[in-house]
Scaffold this motif. Structure first.
Motif, PDB file in Angstrom:
ATOM      1  N   CYS A   1       0.830  -1.205   0.000  1.00 40.03           N
ATOM      2  CA  CYS A   1       0.000   0.000   0.000  1.00 40.03           C
ATOM      3  C   CYS A   1       0.863   1.254   0.000  1.00 40.03           C
ATOM      4  CB  CYS A   1      -0.926   0.003   1.209  1.00 40.03           C
ATOM      5  SG  CYS A   1      -2.260  -1.207   1.131  1.00 40.03           S
ATOM      6  N   ILE A   2       1.977   1.187   0.702  1.00 44.25           N
ATOM      7  CA  ILE A   2       2.891   2.337   0.726  1.00 44.25           C
ATOM      8  C   ILE A   2       3.466   2.589  -0.666  1.00 44.25           C
ATOM      9  CG2 ILE A   2       5.088   3.164   1.652  1.00 44.25           C
ATOM     10  CD1 ILE A   2       4.318   1.737   4.283  1.00 44.25           C
ATOM     11  N   THR A   3       3.730   1.520  -1.412  1.00 52.02           N
ATOM     12  CA  THR A   3       4.227   1.699  -2.779  1.00 52.02           C
ATOM     13  C   THR A   3       3.162   2.308  -3.684  1.00 52.02           C
ATOM     14  OG1 THR A   3       3.562  -0.495  -3.599  1.00 52.02           O
ATOM     15  CG2 THR A   3       5.688  -0.337  -2.490  1.00 52.02           C
ATOM     16  N   LYS A   4       1.890   2.211  -3.271  1.00 49.59           N
ATOM     17  CA  LYS A   4       0.807   2.821  -4.038  1.00 49.59           C
ATOM     18  C   LYS A   4       0.651   4.307  -3.721  1.00 49.59           C
ATOM     19  CE  LYS A   4      -0.812  -0.806  -6.260  1.00 49.59           C
ATOM     20  NZ  LYS A   4      -0.849  -0.875  -7.753  1.00 49.59           N
ATOM     21  N   GLY A   5       1.438   4.806  -2.765  1.00 53.74           N
ATOM     22  CA  GLY A   5       1.397   6.242  -2.475  1.00 53.74           C
ATOM     23  C   GLY A   5       1.009   6.609  -1.071  1.00 53.74           C
ATOM     24  N   LEU A   6       0.584   5.638  -0.247  1.00 52.03           N
ATOM     25  CA  LEU A   6       0.248   5.953   1.138  1.00 52.03           C
ATOM     26  C   LEU A   6       1.512   6.246   1.936  1.00 52.03           C
ATOM     27  CD1 LEU A   6      -2.571   3.526   2.347  1.00 52.03           C
ATOM     28  CD2 LEU A   6      -2.765   5.850   1.490  1.00 52.03           C
ATOM     29  N   GLY A   7       1.395   7.158   2.897  1.00 49.78           N
ATOM     30  CA  GLY A   7       2.493   7.400   3.807  1.00 49.78           C
ATOM     31  C   GLY A   7       2.598   6.270   4.811  1.00 49.78           C
TER      32      GLY A   7
END
Length: 268
Positions: free
Chosen positions: A50-56
């Protein structure tokens, strides 16, 4: 799906399958996520994706939880509220599939199915409702085509999904006055890693997979991402006046009659 941005969602069973696909979809649109799963390593891995999708890094947390345990259910809610201060969407995705004919279903199988697929969903939702009332949030339940169709060896599993369908409608009726929506998604047979691996391990499994494909009018199994799309729609503001409803994501499987597979196979 821009209305998902900033919303806080709990996804049970978020470490694989439909839950993983849903987490990645929500992350793409900026939702804050609590990914709960019995398999902590799976939940942590999905959180990383999910972080790689743009979440911090502060926008997603992984929680190890057995949904049949009351303390673990409370832990999920507590961690969500302590971290994000609110809850907008509860996705009741966790569940198991155990299969036997009704006359041969042992008590432990019945109890395991009911405990996770029905009781845990009810009690998890009870904990979430006060927070959902505060945000005028919503619940999305994962059901199945087996909720309305009798399928051999799926008797008790189908009973649990039928129970969840009634749960969806009744809860939608109870919470409508508070602006809280409740809906469900009914997938067909899923194209998951389980089926991919299974189809290559034995001739019997390959035949089973091929037989399932024949029963789906669109000629293939559902992809997890397609189920995630339906979940996200119901959770978003695009479904703002939709409650107590079910969306089939099964390529038309629920429309077919008993002779459909034979007709398709014989190309009549």
């Amino acid at each position: 799906m821009d209305s998902l941005k900033g919303k806080v969602a709990i996804i049970t069973g978020g470490g694989s399958g439909f839950g993983r696909a849903t987490a990645l979809f929500f992350a793409k649109y900026g939702a804050k996520l609590v990914i709960a799963d019995l398999n902590l390593a799976g939940a942590v891995a999905v959180a990383g994706e999910c972080i790689t999708k743009g979440l911090g890094g502060d926008d997603v947390i992984a929680v190890e939880a057995n949904l049949t345990n009351a303390n673990d259910r409370k832990k999920i809610i507590d961690k969500c509220i302590n971290k994000f201060g609110r809850l907008d969407v509860l996705i009741n995705n966790a569940g198991i599939g155990l299969f036997a004919t009704l006359v041969n279903t042992p008590p432990d199988m019945y109890d395991a199915l009911m405990d996770l697929n029905v009781k845990a969903q009810l009690y998890m939702t009870q904990l979430a409702v006060p927070h959902l009332k505060a945000t005028k949030g919503n619940v999305v339940n994962l059901s199945s085509i087996a909720s309305e169709e009798a399928i051999s060896v799926c008797g008790v599993y189908g009973m649990t999904k039928a129970a969840m369908s009634m749960f969806t409608k009744t809860l939608a009726l109870e919470l409508a006055r508070y602006g809280v929506r409740v809906n469900e998604v009914r997938p067909g047979v899923a194209h998951t890693n389980f089926y991919v691996a299974g189809s290559g391990n034995s001739e019997a499994e390959r035949k089973l997979l091929a037989a399932e494909v024949i029963t789906h009018p669109m000629g293939r199994l559902v992809q997890p991402e397609e189920v995630a799309n339906a979940i996200a729609f119901l959770a978003s503001d695009m479904a703002s006046y939709t409650t107590g409803n079910a969306i089939y994501v099964d390529g038309g499987r629920h429309c077919v009659g008993a002779g459909y597979a034979f007709t398709r196979k014989s190309k009549l």
